[in-house]
Design a protein around this motif. Structure first.
Motif, PDB file in Angstrom:
ATOM      1  N   CYS A 111       0.779  -1.226   0.101  1.00 62.21           N
ATOM      2  CA  CYS A 111      -0.096   0.107   0.049  1.00 62.21           C
ATOM      3  C   CYS A 111       0.656   1.265  -0.040  1.00 62.21           C
ATOM      4  O   CYS A 111       0.276   2.379  -0.248  1.00 62.21           O
ATOM      5  CB  CYS A 111      -0.942  -0.007   1.252  1.00 62.21           C
ATOM      6  N   GLY A 112       2.094   1.375   0.228  1.00 63.64           N
ATOM      7  CA  GLY A 112       3.043   2.373   0.340  1.00 63.64           C
ATOM      8  C   GLY A 112       2.862   3.097   1.570  1.00 63.64           C
ATOM      9  O   GLY A 112       3.745   4.089   1.825  1.00 63.64           O
ATOM     10  N   ARG A 113       2.136   2.657   2.648  1.00 63.23           N
ATOM     11  CA  ARG A 113       2.283   3.292   3.953  1.00 63.23           C
ATOM     12  C   ARG A 113       3.700   2.829   4.681  1.00 63.23           C
ATOM     13  O   ARG A 113       4.306   1.910   4.129  1.00 63.23           O
ATOM     14  CB  ARG A 113       1.166   3.102   4.762  1.00 63.23           C
ATOM     15  N   ARG A 114       3.648   3.437   5.811  1.00 67.47           N
ATOM     16  CA  ARG A 114       4.958   3.185   6.779  1.00 67.47           C
ATOM     17  C   ARG A 114       4.873   1.774   7.102  1.00 67.47           C
ATOM     18  O   ARG A 114       3.927   1.012   7.524  1.00 67.47           O
ATOM     19  CB  ARG A 114       4.992   4.053   7.898  1.00 67.47           C
ATOM     20  N   ALA A 115       6.015   1.101   6.684  1.00 66.54           N
ATOM     21  CA  ALA A 115       6.053  -0.542   7.194  1.00 66.54           C
ATOM     22  C   ALA A 115       6.763  -0.811   8.496  1.00 66.54           C
ATOM     23  O   ALA A 115       7.642   0.029   8.751  1.00 66.54           O
ATOM     24  CB  ALA A 115       6.737  -1.184   5.894  1.00 66.54           C
ATOM     25  N   THR A 116       6.434  -1.719   9.304  1.00 68.64           N
ATOM     26  CA  THR A 116       6.795  -1.893  10.483  1.00 68.64           C
ATOM     27  C   THR A 116       7.352  -3.349  10.699  1.00 68.64           C
ATOM     28  O   THR A 116       8.099  -3.840  11.682  1.00 68.64           O
ATOM     29  CB  THR A 116       5.855  -1.752  11.520  1.00 68.64           C
ATOM     30  N   THR A 117       7.024  -4.085   9.591  1.00 69.40           N
ATOM     31  CA  THR A 117       7.417  -5.543   9.661  1.00 69.40           C
ATOM     32  C   THR A 117       7.684  -6.029   8.327  1.00 69.40           C
ATOM     33  O   THR A 117       7.553  -5.350   7.345  1.00 69.40           O
ATOM     34  CB  THR A 117       5.904  -6.484   9.831  1.00 69.40           C
ATOM     35  N   VAL A 118       8.301  -7.262   8.254  1.00 72.29           N
ATOM     36  CA  VAL A 118       8.634  -7.860   7.194  1.00 72.29           C
ATOM     37  C   VAL A 118       7.559  -9.158   6.657  1.00 72.29           C
ATOM     38  O   VAL A 118       7.467  -9.930   7.517  1.00 72.29           O
ATOM     39  CB  VAL A 118      10.008  -8.506   7.145  1.00 72.29           C
ATOM     40  N   ASP A 119       7.251  -9.229   5.601  1.00 75.66           N
ATOM     41  CA  ASP A 119       6.295  -9.881   4.759  1.00 75.66           C
ATOM     42  C   ASP A 119       7.006 -11.142   4.224  1.00 75.66           C
ATOM     43  O   ASP A 119       7.778 -10.645   3.179  1.00 75.66           O
ATOM     44  CB  ASP A 119       5.283  -9.549   4.188  1.00 75.66           C
ATOM     45  N   HIS A 120       6.945 -12.571   4.208  1.00 78.64           N
ATOM     46  CA  HIS A 120       7.343 -13.381   3.292  1.00 78.64           C
ATOM     47  C   HIS A 120       6.486 -13.979   2.271  1.00 78.64           C
ATOM     48  O   HIS A 120       5.082 -14.118   2.558  1.00 78.64           O
ATOM     49  CB  HIS A 120       7.432 -14.851   3.977  1.00 78.64           C
ATOM     50  N   LEU A 121       6.734 -13.499   1.054  1.00 78.58           N
ATOM     51  CA  LEU A 121       5.892 -13.754  -0.295  1.00 78.58           C
ATOM     52  C   LEU A 121       5.380 -15.096  -0.069  1.00 78.58           C
ATOM     53  O   LEU A 121       4.148 -15.223  -0.442  1.00 78.58           O
ATOM     54  CB  LEU A 121       6.801 -13.239  -1.576  1.00 78.58           C
ATOM     55  N   LEU A 122       6.392 -16.191  -0.127  1.00 78.67           N
ATOM     56  CA  LEU A 122       5.978 -17.583   0.201  1.00 78.67           C
ATOM     57  C   LEU A 122       6.191 -17.714   1.696  1.00 78.67           C
ATOM     58  O   LEU A 122       7.371 -17.771   2.197  1.00 78.67           O
ATOM     59  CB  LEU A 122       6.979 -18.383  -0.731  1.00 78.67           C
ATOM     60  N   PRO A 123       5.132 -17.766   2.373  1.00 77.26           N
ATOM     61  CA  PRO A 123       5.060 -17.902   3.907  1.00 77.26           C
ATOM     62  C   PRO A 123       6.007 -19.121   4.221  1.00 77.26           C
ATOM     63  O   PRO A 123       6.329 -19.986   3.643  1.00 77.26           O
ATOM     64  CB  PRO A 123       3.797 -18.398   4.276  1.00 77.26           C
ATOM     65  N   ARG A 124       6.890 -18.813   5.599  1.00 80.89           N
ATOM     66  CA  ARG A 124       7.741 -19.737   5.867  1.00 80.89           C
ATOM     67  C   ARG A 124       7.182 -20.899   6.241  1.00 80.89           C
ATOM     68  O   ARG A 124       7.799 -21.793   6.066  1.00 80.89           O
ATOM     69  CB  ARG A 124       8.365 -18.929   7.184  1.00 80.89           C
ATOM     70  N   SER A 125       5.902 -21.213   6.707  1.00 80.07           N
ATOM     71  CA  SER A 125       5.303 -22.443   7.153  1.00 80.07           C
ATOM     72  C   SER A 125       4.897 -23.221   5.975  1.00 80.07           C
ATOM     73  O   SER A 125       4.816 -24.343   5.959  1.00 80.07           O
ATOM     74  CB  SER A 125       3.937 -21.862   7.741  1.00 80.07           C
ATOM     75  N   ARG A 126       5.266 -22.568   4.678  1.00 76.39           N
ATOM     76  CA  ARG A 126       5.129 -23.164   3.322  1.00 76.39           C
ATOM     77  C   ARG A 126       6.399 -23.578   2.747  1.00 76.39           C
ATOM     78  O   ARG A 126       6.522 -23.611   1.513  1.00 76.39           O
ATOM     79  CB  ARG A 126       4.193 -22.597   2.528  1.00 76.39           C
ATOM     80  N   SER A 145       1.621  -3.447   9.235  1.00 75.05           N
ATOM     81  CA  SER A 145       1.040  -4.635   9.978  1.00 75.05           C
ATOM     82  C   SER A 145      -0.219  -5.119   9.431  1.00 75.05           C
ATOM     83  O   SER A 145      -0.752  -6.169   9.597  1.00 75.05           O
ATOM     84  CB  SER A 145       0.975  -4.310  11.395  1.00 75.05           C
ATOM     85  N   GLU A 146      -0.977  -4.002   8.995  1.00 75.73           N
ATOM     86  CA  GLU A 146      -2.481  -4.446   8.595  1.00 75.73           C
ATOM     87  C   GLU A 146      -2.397  -5.427   7.169  1.00 75.73           C
ATOM     88  O   GLU A 146      -3.068  -6.134   7.230  1.00 75.73           O
ATOM     89  CB  GLU A 146      -3.188  -3.154   8.103  1.00 75.73           C
ATOM     90  N   ASP A 147      -1.516  -4.844   6.387  1.00 77.47           N
ATOM     91  CA  ASP A 147      -1.299  -5.746   5.102  1.00 77.47           C
ATOM     92  C   ASP A 147      -0.728  -6.976   5.515  1.00 77.47           C
ATOM     93  O   ASP A 147      -1.095  -8.193   4.717  1.00 77.47           O
ATOM     94  CB  ASP A 147      -0.488  -4.993   3.928  1.00 77.47           C
ATOM     95  N   ASN A 148       0.248  -7.095   6.400  1.00 85.40           N
ATOM     96  CA  ASN A 148       0.705  -8.471   6.734  1.00 85.40           C
ATOM     97  C   ASN A 148      -0.218  -9.382   7.234  1.00 85.40           C
ATOM     98  O   ASN A 148      -0.242 -10.480   7.016  1.00 85.40           O
ATOM     99  CB  ASN A 148       1.902  -8.165   7.649  1.00 85.40           C
ATOM    100  N   GLY A 149      -1.070  -8.660   8.236  1.00 84.71           N
ATOM    101  CA  GLY A 149      -2.120  -9.542   8.666  1.00 84.71           C
ATOM    102  C   GLY A 149      -3.190 -10.086   7.722  1.00 84.71           C
ATOM    103  O   GLY A 149      -3.737 -11.170   7.658  1.00 84.71           O
ATOM    104  N   ARG A 150      -3.572  -9.220   6.843  1.00 88.96           N
ATOM    105  CA  ARG A 150      -4.466  -9.302   5.720  1.00 88.96           C
ATOM    106  C   ARG A 150      -3.934 -10.243   4.933  1.00 88.96           C
ATOM    107  O   ARG A 150      -4.806 -11.249   4.358  1.00 88.96           O
ATOM    108  CB  ARG A 150      -4.894  -8.082   4.992  1.00 88.96           C
ATOM    109  N   LYS A 151      -2.868 -10.405   4.542  1.00 88.75           N
ATOM    110  CA  LYS A 151      -2.089 -11.287   3.749  1.00 88.75           C
ATOM    111  C   LYS A 151      -2.202 -12.736   4.293  1.00 88.75           C
ATOM    112  O   LYS A 151      -2.443 -13.882   3.835  1.00 88.75           O
ATOM    113  CB  LYS A 151      -0.865 -11.134   2.959  1.00 88.75           C
ATOM    114  N   ALA A 152      -1.795 -12.812   5.543  1.00 88.30           N
ATOM    115  CA  ALA A 152      -1.645 -14.028   6.688  1.00 88.30           C
ATOM    116  C   ALA A 152      -0.934 -15.080   5.974  1.00 88.30           C
ATOM    117  O   ALA A 152       0.226 -14.494   5.476  1.00 88.30           O
ATOM    118  CB  ALA A 152      -3.028 -14.408   6.621  1.00 88.30           C
ATOM    119  N   ASP A 153      -1.284 -16.381   5.958  1.00 84.85           N
ATOM    120  CA  ASP A 153      -0.413 -17.468   5.517  1.00 84.85           C
ATOM    121  C   ASP A 153      -0.573 -17.659   4.043  1.00 84.85           C
ATOM    122  O   ASP A 153      -0.840 -19.063   3.723  1.00 84.85           O
ATOM    123  CB  ASP A 153      -0.670 -18.677   6.389  1.00 84.85           C
ATOM    124  N   ARG A 154      -0.790 -16.691   3.433  1.00 82.70           N
ATOM    125  CA  ARG A 154      -0.909 -17.074   1.806  1.00 82.70           C
ATOM    126  C   ARG A 154       0.034 -16.204   0.956  1.00 82.70           C
ATOM    127  O   ARG A 154       0.710 -15.409   1.545  1.00 82.70           O
ATOM    128  CB  ARG A 154      -2.334 -16.511   1.224  1.00 82.70           C
TER     129      ARG A 154
END
Length: 167
Positions: A87-102, A116-125
């Protein structure tokens, strides 16, 4: 103030350190000030020295050749300039494109900065499964790009006085 650039005795850039660490190296005669902030000085009861922008080590330090910059969460946030890749807003976390669980790895090409909002929305996908598009994709910075990013140098900012201009 920004961090201080540390040069090897041969004038090759090694890393950046905090102002406090740079002053300690100079006071211990392990480094000399090559470039200082104009007009700024550090004063103590028995010593006065310029505020260092660039210091050079007095003794040569052998550094193994690095073809790749080491991955880190902080490195990903700095690489992406603390902006969410979704989304371009301030980022506070790192998201894995292919989740670590997979089976996704902690690597430059599998991680992006995210709010954190987009990281949570994407979740484990994956982004495709979540219906989310990347504004900016991941890339692997070179070791020299990593050093410049850590110093806060980008194409839009004024270059530090100590950085040589190449045309």
């Amino acid at each position: 103030m920004r961090e201080t650039l540390v040069l090897n005795a041969s004038f090759e850039p090694l890393s950046t350190v905090t102002l406090r660490r740079a002053v300690v190296l100079v006071l211990q005669d392990k480094a000399v000030v090559e470039q200082a902030h104009p007009g700024l000085r550090i004063r103590a009861s028995a010593v006065e020295l310029p505020v260092p922008q660039v210091i050079r080590l007095c003794r040569y330090v052998r550094v193994p050749f690095r073809r790749q910059a080491p991955w880190s969460r902080r490195g990903v946030l700095v690489r992406d300039r603390h902006r969410c890749a979704y989304c371009g807003r301030r980022a506070t976390t790192v998201d894995h494109l292919l989740p670590r669980s997979r089976g996704g790895a902690d690597s430059w090409l599998n991680t992006v900065a995210a709010c954190s909002e987009d990281n949570g929305r994407k979740a484990d996908r994956t982004p495709e499964q979540a219906g989310m598009r990347l504004i900016s994709g991941p890339f692997e910075p070179t070791p020299s790009q990593t050093l410049l990013l850590a110093l806060g140098v980008s194409g839009r900012e004024r270059l530090p006085d100590w950085l040589p201009v190449t045309a």
